[in-house]
Design a protein around this motif. Structure first.
Motif, PDB file in Angstrom:
ATOM      1  N   TRP A   7       0.862  -1.174   0.000  1.00  0.00           N
ATOM      2  CA  TRP A   7       0.000   0.000   0.000  1.00  0.00           C
ATOM      3  C   TRP A   7       0.904   1.231   0.000  1.00  0.00           C
ATOM      4  CZ3 TRP A   7      -5.223  -0.727  -0.252  1.00  0.00           C
ATOM      5  CH2 TRP A   7      -5.695  -2.005   0.059  1.00  0.00           C
ATOM      6  N   GLU A   8       0.485   2.301  -0.663  1.00  0.00           N
ATOM      7  CA  GLU A   8       1.271   3.530  -0.698  1.00  0.00           C
ATOM      8  C   GLU A   8       0.364   4.723  -0.401  1.00  0.00           C
ATOM      9  OE1 GLU A   8       4.335   6.002  -3.633  1.00  0.00           O
ATOM     10  OE2 GLU A   8       3.549   4.063  -4.265  1.00  0.00           O
ATOM     11  N   ASN A   9       0.884   5.684   0.393  1.00  0.00           N
ATOM     12  CA  ASN A   9       0.083   6.859   0.705  1.00  0.00           C
ATOM     13  C   ASN A   9       0.479   8.051  -0.170  1.00  0.00           C
ATOM     14  OD1 ASN A   9       2.344   8.129   1.859  1.00  0.00           O
ATOM     15  ND2 ASN A   9       1.675   7.803   3.962  1.00  0.00           N
ATOM     16  N   ASP A  10      -0.170   9.190   0.070  1.00  0.00           N
ATOM     17  CA  ASP A  10       0.038  10.387  -0.749  1.00  0.00           C
ATOM     18  C   ASP A  10       1.446  10.957  -0.643  1.00  0.00           C
ATOM     19  OD1 ASP A  10      -2.636  10.128  -1.351  1.00  0.00           O
ATOM     20  OD2 ASP A  10      -3.286  11.686   0.040  1.00  0.00           O
ATOM     21  N   LEU A  11       2.155  10.668   0.454  1.00  0.00           N
ATOM     22  CA  LEU A  11       3.506  11.196   0.652  1.00  0.00           C
ATOM     23  C   LEU A  11       4.600  10.249   0.164  1.00  0.00           C
ATOM     24  CD1 LEU A  11       3.050  12.718   4.223  1.00  0.00           C
ATOM     25  CD2 LEU A  11       2.992  13.908   2.020  1.00  0.00           C
ATOM     26  N   GLY A  12       4.200   9.084  -0.339  1.00  0.00           N
ATOM     27  CA  GLY A  12       5.178   8.127  -0.844  1.00  0.00           C
ATOM     28  C   GLY A  12       5.613   7.071   0.159  1.00  0.00           C
ATOM     29  N   GLU A  54     -18.278  -8.816   6.434  1.00  0.00           N
ATOM     30  CA  GLU A  54     -18.819  -9.428   5.218  1.00  0.00           C
ATOM     31  C   GLU A  54     -18.924  -8.428   4.069  1.00  0.00           C
ATOM     32  OE1 GLU A  54     -22.414 -11.585   5.955  1.00  0.00           O
ATOM     33  OE2 GLU A  54     -21.536 -12.708   7.613  1.00  0.00           O
ATOM     34  N   ASP A  55     -19.095  -7.133   4.380  1.00  0.00           N
ATOM     35  CA  ASP A  55     -19.242  -6.152   3.306  1.00  0.00           C
ATOM     36  C   ASP A  55     -17.903  -5.694   2.722  1.00  0.00           C
ATOM     37  OD1 ASP A  55     -18.185  -4.375   5.151  1.00  0.00           O
ATOM     38  OD2 ASP A  55     -19.946  -3.076   5.234  1.00  0.00           O
ATOM     39  N   GLY A  56     -16.788  -6.146   3.316  1.00  0.00           N
ATOM     40  CA  GLY A  56     -15.473  -5.841   2.775  1.00  0.00           C
ATOM     41  C   GLY A  56     -14.910  -4.492   3.157  1.00  0.00           C
ATOM     42  N   GLN A  57     -15.653  -3.668   3.876  1.00  0.00           N
ATOM     43  CA  GLN A  57     -15.173  -2.349   4.266  1.00  0.00           C
ATOM     44  C   GLN A  57     -14.749  -2.383   5.728  1.00  0.00           C
ATOM     45  OE1 GLN A  57     -17.092   0.666   1.193  1.00  0.00           O
ATOM     46  NE2 GLN A  57     -18.485   0.232   2.849  1.00  0.00           N
ATOM     47  N   CYS A  58     -13.708  -3.133   5.986  1.00  0.00           N
ATOM     48  CA  CYS A  58     -13.278  -3.445   7.341  1.00  0.00           C
ATOM     49  C   CYS A  58     -12.551  -2.290   8.006  1.00  0.00           C
ATOM     50  CB  CYS A  58     -12.339  -4.648   7.297  1.00  0.00           C
ATOM     51  SG  CYS A  58     -10.805  -4.289   6.405  1.00  0.00           S
ATOM     52  N   PHE A  81     -12.070   1.006   2.069  1.00  0.00           N
ATOM     53  CA  PHE A  81     -13.245   1.316   1.256  1.00  0.00           C
ATOM     54  C   PHE A  81     -13.045   0.770  -0.153  1.00  0.00           C
ATOM     55  CE2 PHE A  81     -13.133   4.654   4.451  1.00  0.00           C
ATOM     56  CZ  PHE A  81     -14.453   4.675   4.888  1.00  0.00           C
ATOM     57  N   ASN A  82     -14.134   0.445  -0.790  1.00  0.00           N
ATOM     58  CA  ASN A  82     -14.097   0.081  -2.193  1.00  0.00           C
ATOM     59  C   ASN A  82     -14.285   1.366  -2.986  1.00  0.00           C
ATOM     60  OD1 ASN A  82     -13.879  -2.759  -1.778  1.00  0.00           O
ATOM     61  ND2 ASN A  82     -16.022  -2.765  -1.173  1.00  0.00           N
ATOM     62  N   GLY A  83     -13.214   1.824  -3.617  1.00  0.00           N
ATOM     63  CA  GLY A  83     -13.245   3.085  -4.350  1.00  0.00           C
ATOM     64  C   GLY A  83     -14.110   3.005  -5.592  1.00  0.00           C
ATOM     65  N   GLY A  84     -14.431   4.171  -6.140  1.00  0.00           N
ATOM     66  CA  GLY A  84     -15.272   4.252  -7.328  1.00  0.00           C
ATOM     67  C   GLY A  84     -14.674   3.582  -8.543  1.00  0.00           C
ATOM     68  N   GLU A  88      -9.378  -0.961  -3.910  1.00  0.00           N
ATOM     69  CA  GLU A  88      -9.524  -0.792  -2.472  1.00  0.00           C
ATOM     70  C   GLU A  88      -8.674   0.395  -2.031  1.00  0.00           C
ATOM     71  OE1 GLU A  88     -10.380  -5.373  -1.135  1.00  0.00           O
ATOM     72  OE2 GLU A  88      -8.304  -4.696  -1.275  1.00  0.00           O
ATOM     73  N   VAL A  89      -9.226   1.224  -1.137  1.00  0.00           N
ATOM     74  CA  VAL A  89      -8.567   2.427  -0.647  1.00  0.00           C
ATOM     75  C   VAL A  89      -8.591   2.392   0.873  1.00  0.00           C
ATOM     76  CG1 VAL A  89      -8.666   4.942  -0.573  1.00  0.00           C
ATOM     77  CG2 VAL A  89      -9.334   3.741  -2.649  1.00  0.00           C
ATOM     78  N   LEU A  90      -7.448   2.710   1.511  1.00  0.00           N
ATOM     79  CA  LEU A  90      -7.371   2.775   2.959  1.00  0.00           C
ATOM     80  C   LEU A  90      -7.386   4.233   3.396  1.00  0.00           C
ATOM     81  CD1 LEU A  90      -4.506   0.192   3.673  1.00  0.00           C
ATOM     82  CD2 LEU A  90      -6.958  -0.224   3.364  1.00  0.00           C
ATOM     83  N   HIS A  91      -8.207   4.544   4.398  1.00  0.00           N
ATOM     84  CA  HIS A  91      -8.199   5.860   5.035  1.00  0.00           C
ATOM     85  C   HIS A  91      -7.771   5.652   6.473  1.00  0.00           C
ATOM     86  CE1 HIS A  91     -10.133   8.493   2.012  1.00  0.00           C
ATOM     87  NE2 HIS A  91     -10.539   7.327   1.547  1.00  0.00           N
ATOM     88  N   THR A  92      -6.717   6.377   6.908  1.00  0.00           N
ATOM     89  CA  THR A  92      -6.186   6.179   8.247  1.00  0.00           C
ATOM     90  C   THR A  92      -5.984   7.507   8.970  1.00  0.00           C
ATOM     91  OG1 THR A  92      -3.883   6.267   7.490  1.00  0.00           O
ATOM     92  CG2 THR A  92      -4.916   4.084   7.591  1.00  0.00           C
ATOM     93  N   SER A  93      -5.922   7.382  10.288  1.00  0.00           N
ATOM     94  CA  SER A  93      -5.470   8.453  11.182  1.00  0.00           C
ATOM     95  C   SER A  93      -4.346   7.871  12.009  1.00  0.00           C
ATOM     96  CB  SER A  93      -6.600   8.908  12.103  1.00  0.00           C
ATOM     97  OG  SER A  93      -7.649   9.467  11.371  1.00  0.00           O
ATOM     98  N   TRP A  94      -3.443   8.735  12.496  1.00  0.00           N
ATOM     99  CA  TRP A  94      -2.298   8.212  13.241  1.00  0.00           C
ATOM    100  C   TRP A  94      -1.933   9.113  14.400  1.00  0.00           C
ATOM    101  CZ3 TRP A  94       1.837  11.545  13.281  1.00  0.00           C
ATOM    102  CH2 TRP A  94       1.908  12.483  12.247  1.00  0.00           C
ATOM    103  N   LEU A  95      -1.248   8.511  15.358  1.00  0.00           N
ATOM    104  CA  LEU A  95      -0.619   9.216  16.469  1.00  0.00           C
ATOM    105  C   LEU A  95       0.828   8.762  16.525  1.00  0.00           C
ATOM    106  CD1 LEU A  95      -3.246   8.868  19.332  1.00  0.00           C
ATOM    107  CD2 LEU A  95      -2.584  10.985  18.174  1.00  0.00           C
ATOM    108  N   LEU A  96       1.728   9.697  16.745  1.00  0.00           N
ATOM    109  CA  LEU A  96       3.144   9.388  16.865  1.00  0.00           C
ATOM    110  C   LEU A  96       3.619   9.845  18.237  1.00  0.00           C
ATOM    111  CD1 LEU A  96       5.874   8.595  15.282  1.00  0.00           C
ATOM    112  CD2 LEU A  96       6.202  11.073  15.209  1.00  0.00           C
ATOM    113  N   ARG A  97       4.271   8.952  18.957  1.00  0.00           N
ATOM    114  CA  ARG A  97       4.821   9.284  20.268  1.00  0.00           C
ATOM    115  C   ARG A  97       6.336   9.285  20.162  1.00  0.00           C
ATOM    116  NH1 ARG A  97       3.267  11.013  25.528  1.00  0.00           N
ATOM    117  NH2 ARG A  97       5.207  10.884  26.692  1.00  0.00           N
TER     118      ARG A  97
END
Length: 111
Positions: A7-12, A54-58, A81-84, A88-97
């Motif tokens: 998987w690759e994000n917008d920043l590479g 079951e719907d695949g949007q885990c 998510f199943n993109g248009g 498949e597209v992943l949407h994430t949030s993160w915390l860095l300590r």
């Protein structure tokens, strides 16, 4: 959603999930493209868990230990998510300590 693979994000930054077990657990490596440390970036181990639907949007979550080049740990949570376009597209949030030297500096340790 099958998290296995690259998987690759917008920043590479790239993540490789080796295999998702029948119970939803997985491991892999995270190859970040961004860092505030002066040391050379290296692939870092990740471990996580996926809620199998079951719907695949885990939903899923994983932890990355940057121990090879930084004194920090990150956690990510997200949903697939199943993109248009059928991908498949992943949407994430993160915390860095980040590690700080003393308790009074705790306020600046989490982003």
């Amino acid at each position: 959603c099958n998290l296995t693979g690259w998987w690759e994000n917008d920043l590479g930054s790239k993540m490789q999930v080796f295999k998702v077990g029948n119970d939803g657990t997985f491991s892999g490596e995270y190859h970040t493209a961004v860092s505030s440390t002066k040391k050379p970036i290296q692939p870092s181990p990740l471990i996580g868990s996926q809620h199998l639907d079951e719907d695949g949007q885990c939903t899923f979550g994983f932890t990355v230990n940057w121990k090879k080049f930084s004194d920090s740990t990150a956690v990510f949570v997200g949903q697939c998510f199943n993109g248009g376009d059928g991908k498949e597209v992943l949407h994430t949030s993160w915390l860095l300590r980040e590690k700080v030297g003393a308790e009074p500096d705790d306020w600046k340790a989490t982003r």
